[in-house]
Design a protein around this motif. Structure first.
Motif, PDB file in Angstrom:
ATOM      1  N   ASP A  65       0.795  -1.233   0.146  1.00 11.55           N
ATOM      2  CA  ASP A  65       0.020  -0.054  -0.054  1.00 11.55           C
ATOM      3  C   ASP A  65       0.699   1.035  -0.008  1.00 11.55           C
ATOM      4  OD1 ASP A  65      -2.961  -1.097   0.391  1.00 11.55           O
ATOM      5  OD2 ASP A  65      -1.602  -2.171   1.880  1.00 11.55           O
ATOM      6  N   ALA A  66       1.086   1.893  -1.121  1.00 19.02           N
ATOM      7  CA  ALA A  66       1.852   2.938  -1.252  1.00 19.02           C
ATOM      8  C   ALA A  66       1.808   3.750  -2.530  1.00 19.02           C
ATOM      9  CB  ALA A  66       3.379   2.531  -1.227  1.00 19.02           C
ATOM     10  N   VAL A  67       2.461   4.792  -2.695  1.00 14.54           N
ATOM     11  CA  VAL A  67       2.491   5.685  -3.828  1.00 14.54           C
ATOM     12  C   VAL A  67       3.912   5.641  -4.193  1.00 14.54           C
ATOM     13  CG1 VAL A  67       2.380   7.855  -5.055  1.00 14.54           C
ATOM     14  CG2 VAL A  67       0.646   7.135  -3.247  1.00 14.54           C
ATOM     15  N   VAL A  68       4.060   4.853  -5.477  1.00 13.57           N
ATOM     16  CA  VAL A  68       5.538   4.907  -6.284  1.00 13.57           C
ATOM     17  C   VAL A  68       5.630   5.907  -7.381  1.00 13.57           C
ATOM     18  CG1 VAL A  68       7.115   3.372  -7.189  1.00 13.57           C
ATOM     19  CG2 VAL A  68       5.690   2.535  -5.486  1.00 13.57           C
ATOM     20  N   VAL A  69       6.695   6.694  -7.138  1.00 13.70           N
ATOM     21  CA  VAL A  69       6.930   7.911  -7.983  1.00 13.70           C
ATOM     22  C   VAL A  69       8.436   7.541  -8.629  1.00 13.70           C
ATOM     23  CG1 VAL A  69       7.420  10.212  -8.307  1.00 13.70           C
ATOM     24  CG2 VAL A  69       5.593   9.647  -6.839  1.00 13.70           C
ATOM     25  N   GLY A  70       8.460   7.634 -10.041  1.00 14.66           N
ATOM     26  CA  GLY A  70       9.766   7.288 -10.917  1.00 14.66           C
ATOM     27  C   GLY A  70       9.721   8.674 -11.768  1.00 14.66           C
ATOM     28  N   CYS A  71      11.133   8.915 -11.919  1.00 12.08           N
ATOM     29  CA  CYS A  71      11.406  10.078 -12.771  1.00 12.08           C
ATOM     30  C   CYS A  71      12.643   9.911 -13.689  1.00 12.08           C
ATOM     31  CB  CYS A  71      11.693  11.378 -11.860  1.00 12.08           C
ATOM     32  SG  CYS A  71      10.305  11.912 -11.010  1.00 12.08           S
ATOM     33  N   ASP A  72      12.764  10.729 -14.784  1.00 10.57           N
ATOM     34  CA  ASP A  72      13.892  10.501 -15.535  1.00 10.57           C
ATOM     35  C   ASP A  72      13.833  11.824 -16.196  1.00 10.57           C
ATOM     36  OD1 ASP A  72      16.005   8.529 -16.620  1.00 10.57           O
ATOM     37  OD2 ASP A  72      15.393   9.702 -18.487  1.00 10.57           O
ATOM     38  N   SER A  73      15.175  12.399 -16.132  1.00 11.58           N
ATOM     39  CA  SER A  73      15.473  13.422 -17.197  1.00 11.58           C
ATOM     40  C   SER A  73      16.432  13.491 -18.056  1.00 11.58           C
ATOM     41  CB  SER A  73      15.818  14.668 -16.036  1.00 11.58           C
ATOM     42  OG  SER A  73      15.161  14.806 -14.973  1.00 11.58           O
ATOM     43  N   MET A  74      16.199  14.068 -18.994  1.00 13.37           N
ATOM     44  CA  MET A  74      17.075  14.413 -20.238  1.00 13.37           C
ATOM     45  C   MET A  74      17.124  15.851 -20.637  1.00 13.37           C
ATOM     46  SD  MET A  74      17.157  11.008 -22.568  1.00 13.37           S
ATOM     47  CE  MET A  74      17.566   9.331 -21.886  1.00 13.37           C
ATOM     48  N   LEU A  75      18.293  16.250 -21.336  1.00 11.74           N
ATOM     49  CA  LEU A  75      18.588  17.645 -22.009  1.00 11.74           C
ATOM     50  C   LEU A  75      18.339  17.518 -23.439  1.00 11.74           C
ATOM     51  CD1 LEU A  75      18.963  20.720 -21.563  1.00 11.74           C
ATOM     52  CD2 LEU A  75      21.220  20.196 -21.948  1.00 11.74           C
ATOM     53  N   LEU A  76      17.369  18.238 -24.138  1.00 13.43           N
ATOM     54  CA  LEU A  76      17.166  18.405 -25.682  1.00 13.43           C
ATOM     55  C   LEU A  76      18.070  19.689 -25.852  1.00 13.43           C
ATOM     56  CD1 LEU A  76      16.182  17.257 -28.134  1.00 13.43           C
ATOM     57  CD2 LEU A  76      14.020  18.658 -27.684  1.00 13.43           C
ATOM     58  N   THR A  77      19.178  19.550 -26.407  1.00  7.79           N
ATOM     59  CA  THR A  77      20.069  20.599 -26.605  1.00  7.79           C
ATOM     60  C   THR A  77      19.340  21.545 -27.782  1.00  7.79           C
ATOM     61  OG1 THR A  77      21.729  19.553 -27.973  1.00  7.79           O
ATOM     62  CG2 THR A  77      22.009  19.650 -25.787  1.00  7.79           C
ATOM     63  N   ALA A 111       6.009   9.232 -13.349  1.00  5.43           N
ATOM     64  CA  ALA A 111       5.288   8.319 -13.246  1.00  5.43           C
ATOM     65  C   ALA A 111       4.829   8.051 -12.028  1.00  5.43           C
ATOM     66  CB  ALA A 111       5.755   6.885 -14.001  1.00  5.43           C
ATOM     67  N   VAL A 112       3.598   7.918 -11.645  1.00  5.89           N
ATOM     68  CA  VAL A 112       3.021   7.789 -10.313  1.00  5.89           C
ATOM     69  C   VAL A 112       2.004   6.351 -10.580  1.00  5.89           C
ATOM     70  CG1 VAL A 112       1.529   8.648  -8.586  1.00  5.89           C
ATOM     71  CG2 VAL A 112       2.951  10.207  -9.696  1.00  5.89           C
ATOM     72  N   LEU A 113       2.390   5.491  -9.443  1.00  8.18           N
ATOM     73  CA  LEU A 113       1.684   4.343  -9.350  1.00  8.18           C
ATOM     74  C   LEU A 113       1.061   4.349  -7.916  1.00  8.18           C
ATOM     75  CD1 LEU A 113       4.143   1.616 -10.739  1.00  8.18           C
ATOM     76  CD2 LEU A 113       2.524   2.934 -11.852  1.00  8.18           C
ATOM     77  N   ARG A 123      -2.644   4.391 -12.061  1.00  8.15           N
ATOM     78  CA  ARG A 123      -1.461   5.071 -12.532  1.00  8.15           C
ATOM     79  C   ARG A 123      -1.524   6.208 -13.371  1.00  8.15           C
ATOM     80  NH1 ARG A 123       1.900   1.281 -15.617  1.00  8.15           N
ATOM     81  NH2 ARG A 123       1.116  -0.530 -14.252  1.00  8.15           N
ATOM     82  N   ALA A 124      -0.470   7.184 -13.393  1.00  3.63           N
ATOM     83  CA  ALA A 124      -0.467   8.287 -14.186  1.00  3.63           C
ATOM     84  C   ALA A 124       0.871   8.656 -14.461  1.00  3.63           C
ATOM     85  CB  ALA A 124      -1.167   9.419 -13.351  1.00  3.63           C
ATOM     86  N   ALA A 125       0.966   9.247 -15.785  1.00  5.62           N
ATOM     87  CA  ALA A 125       2.287   9.725 -16.206  1.00  5.62           C
ATOM     88  C   ALA A 125       2.266  10.710 -17.077  1.00  5.62           C
ATOM     89  CB  ALA A 125       3.032   8.330 -17.063  1.00  5.62           C
ATOM     90  N   LEU A 189      -0.229  14.492 -10.792  1.00  5.40           N
ATOM     91  CA  LEU A 189      -0.440  13.238 -11.316  1.00  5.40           C
ATOM     92  C   LEU A 189      -0.844  12.359  -9.920  1.00  5.40           C
ATOM     93  CD1 LEU A 189       2.956  12.701 -12.954  1.00  5.40           C
ATOM     94  CD2 LEU A 189       0.656  12.630 -14.188  1.00  5.40           C
ATOM     95  N   LEU A 190      -0.674  12.846  -8.833  1.00  6.72           N
ATOM     96  CA  LEU A 190      -0.922  12.171  -7.413  1.00  6.72           C
ATOM     97  C   LEU A 190      -2.784  12.303  -7.569  1.00  6.72           C
ATOM     98  CD1 LEU A 190       1.449  13.197  -4.998  1.00  6.72           C
ATOM     99  CD2 LEU A 190       0.980  10.970  -5.517  1.00  6.72           C
ATOM    100  N   ARG A 191      -2.972  13.529  -7.878  1.00  7.21           N
ATOM    101  CA  ARG A 191      -4.768  13.850  -7.777  1.00  7.21           C
ATOM    102  C   ARG A 191      -5.436  12.788  -8.723  1.00  7.21           C
ATOM    103  NH1 ARG A 191      -6.188  19.838  -8.350  1.00  7.21           N
ATOM    104  NH2 ARG A 191      -8.308  19.106  -8.046  1.00  7.21           N
ATOM    105  N   GLN A 192      -4.709  12.454  -9.926  1.00  5.71           N
ATOM    106  CA  GLN A 192      -5.200  11.409 -10.867  1.00  5.71           C
ATOM    107  C   GLN A 192      -5.274  10.206 -10.282  1.00  5.71           C
ATOM    108  OE1 GLN A 192      -3.554  11.527 -14.850  1.00  5.71           O
ATOM    109  NE2 GLN A 192      -3.143  13.872 -14.541  1.00  5.71           N
ATOM    110  N   VAL A 193      -4.648   9.715  -9.348  1.00  9.29           N
ATOM    111  CA  VAL A 193      -4.310   8.562  -8.901  1.00  9.29           C
ATOM    112  C   VAL A 193      -5.138   8.422  -7.272  1.00  9.29           C
ATOM    113  CG1 VAL A 193      -2.680   7.655 -10.071  1.00  9.29           C
ATOM    114  CG2 VAL A 193      -2.213   8.708  -7.798  1.00  9.29           C
TER     115      VAL A 193
END
Length: 201
Positions: A65-77, A111-113, A123-125, A189-193
């Motif tokens: 029973d939890a909320v799991v949040v994943g993130c990833d970042s990249m730079l578009l030059t 991403a939020v699960l 889930r929401a992303a 995103l949290l509100r969506q779940v």
């Protein structure tokens, strides 16, 4: 509400702590190259979002029973290149020589699960895009920055909240997203779940 951050990023952890959340940190260990290779001609935004989803899903199996949040970042030059972590001084130097004095777009996928009884109930992303205006460090400044090691392990070879902040002239958008996790987007995103910010404080 148990809040799980699927990231080893100290910057993301610091953003959440400053915003009143003490997350449980679970490092996903996702093979980012394999995730990217499985996608068919993704846009930069689709790629960072898919990586965020993969990271959240990788640690979700350990939770009930939890909320799991994943993130990833990249730079578009400015020249259209998508850049993650440089990894070496040589790569970071080359990137800074190209992006100095230009404007890039920092993309952060989220991403939020929502887990209930060990199952993903919702889930929401989405992603956040923020324009970053880079300054032009002198050769000596750049070499000194590279010698710190900081730019080697961060998306785009720069930070906003660390030593790299000296060489960012400004941003247009969400500063927390540039640091690694957008608080406004995560809230939406949290509100969506079905979770509110006050649930995780």
């Amino acid at each position: 509400m148990r809040f799980v951050l699927a990231s080893a990023s100290p910057a993301r952890l610091a953003v959440l702590r400053a915003a009143g959340v003490e997350p449980v940190v679970r490092v996903s260990g996702v093979d980012e190259d394999a995730v990217a290779a499985a996608l068919v001609d993704p846009s930069p935004a689709e790629l960072v979002t898919a990586l965020a989803v993969a990271k959240a899903e990788a640690v979700a199996g350990d939770e009930r029973d939890a909320v799991v949040v994943g993130c990833d970042s990249m730079l578009l030059t400015a020249d259209g290149r998508l850049q993650g972590k440089p990894g070496t001084v040589e790569v970071a130097r080359e990137r800074w020589q190209r992006m100095a004095g230009t404007t890039g777009t920092l993309l952060t996928g989220h991403a939020v699960l929502r887990l209930k009884d060990g199952q993903v109930a919702d889930r929401a992303a989405a992603h956040e895009a923020t324009s970053v205006r880079f300054g032009t460090p002198t050769e000596d400044e750049l070499e000194a920055y590279l010698a710190t090691g900081e730019p080697l392990g961060v998306a785009g070879a720069f930070t906003l909240d660390g030593l790299g902040g000296w060489f960012v002239d400004g941003i247009d958008g969400d500063p927390s997203s540039v640091i690694g996790i957008s608080l406004p987007l995560t809230r939406r995103l949290l509100r969506q779940v079905g979770v509110t910010v006050s649930d995780i404080w």
